[in-house]
Design a protein around this motif. Sequence first.
Motif, PDB file in Angstrom:
ATOM      1  N   HIS A  99       0.810  -1.219   0.000  1.00  0.00           N
ATOM      2  CA  HIS A  99       0.000   0.000   0.000  1.00  0.00           C
ATOM      3  C   HIS A  99       0.845   1.272   0.000  1.00  0.00           C
ATOM      4  O   HIS A  99       0.347   2.363   0.300  1.00  0.00           O
ATOM      5  N   CYS A 139      -7.366   0.282  -5.361  1.00  0.00           N
ATOM      6  CA  CYS A 139      -6.796  -0.871  -4.665  1.00  0.00           C
ATOM      7  C   CYS A 139      -7.893  -1.589  -3.875  1.00  0.00           C
ATOM      8  O   CYS A 139      -8.912  -0.984  -3.538  1.00  0.00           O
ATOM      9  N   CYS A 160      -7.865  -2.189  -0.916  1.00  0.00           N
ATOM     10  CA  CYS A 160      -7.969  -1.549   0.405  1.00  0.00           C
ATOM     11  C   CYS A 160      -8.895  -0.340   0.356  1.00  0.00           C
ATOM     12  O   CYS A 160      -9.166   0.273   1.392  1.00  0.00           O
ATOM     13  N   CYS A 172      -2.020   2.434  -4.929  1.00  0.00           N
ATOM     14  CA  CYS A 172      -1.128   1.544  -4.172  1.00  0.00           C
ATOM     15  C   CYS A 172      -0.345   0.650  -5.129  1.00  0.00           C
ATOM     16  O   CYS A 172      -0.842   0.267  -6.193  1.00  0.00           O
TER      17      CYS A 172
HETATM   18 ZN   LIG Z   1      -4.033  -0.340  -1.050  1.00  0.00          ZN
END
Ligand SMILES: [Zn+2]
Length: 323
Positions: free
Chosen positions: A164, A174, A176, A181
């Motif tokens: 990340h 991403c 996340c 990232c």
């Molecule tokens: Zn990420």
Amino acid sequence: MARSFGGIDLGGTKIQAVIVDDDHKPLGSARRPTPTEGGPADVASEMEHALRDAAKAADIEPSKLGGVGVGSPGVIAEGNVTSARNLPGWEGSFPLAKKLEAALGCPVALGNDVQVATDAEFSLGAGRLYDSLLGVFWGTGVGGGLILDRRPWTGRGGAGEIGHVVVEMDGARCTCGRRGCMEAYAGRGAMEIYARKLHKDKGRKTDLFKLMKEHERTRLTSGIWARALEKHDKLATEILDRAVKALGAGIASVVNVLDVEGVVIGGGLGVRLGHPFAKRIAEEMQPHLFDDAHPPHVHVAALGDLGGAIGASLLLDPDSPAS
Ligand SMILES: [Zn+2]
């Protein structure tokens, strides 16, 4: 009498178990697929069976082991694993160490999967010549582990999330939820989504999905990517070039901060693609290194697929940095 230890690497797709002697040499190993349904108790039961299979191959009773170490994803504290979100039904907390101790009849210790794999490379593998090491595990995602001044560095518990590190502001989305990232370019999961998009939506030609069906896979595994490269598949080559560039930028950024002596590239893709790719990643790091006259040494993980499980077994060794 020399003692043997067990190690289990709990991954999103497979559970790898190993039995090692007191020099950490493998005596037997076994692998089982990670359950895709159920919950933590089902995963724990498969872990027990994988360890029993490995113990049988090594001709030893699990209860006679000096202990079993487990490398697990998620947040690990006091024998519990919490929020292992790539495992089925594992949003909450589960007393994994206690359950496995009861099932196997020996002590069980838990550690972070990526950190124990880094510890293994530091103690026994490609990083053993160095005092500081960055482990980069290139697979479905991209995980990182750190050894600084011969000791694991886990920060407040959240260190090592190299996947990340931002390699492009406002870049690709991403898993996340953030943008740009390194993992959004280099993770095998992100690479597969990108390949599907270019193939289905943009009509780009590729044999990736044909190879996937021929080999009876449901995902673009590391082996499928490697085969597509061997066949000089243009789209696969292009997506891997993009991934290598992202890895170069991300790893170099970490090296600029920490100035580690060595970098070890592991994980499914890292191990499968091997030395030629480690060399290419080192080349892509070079333009981003501040101290470009002193690049770190970049190696492929020497312990290969068993590294995570061997690293987990080190959790029981009082001389290991992991314990
Ligand atoms: Zn990420």
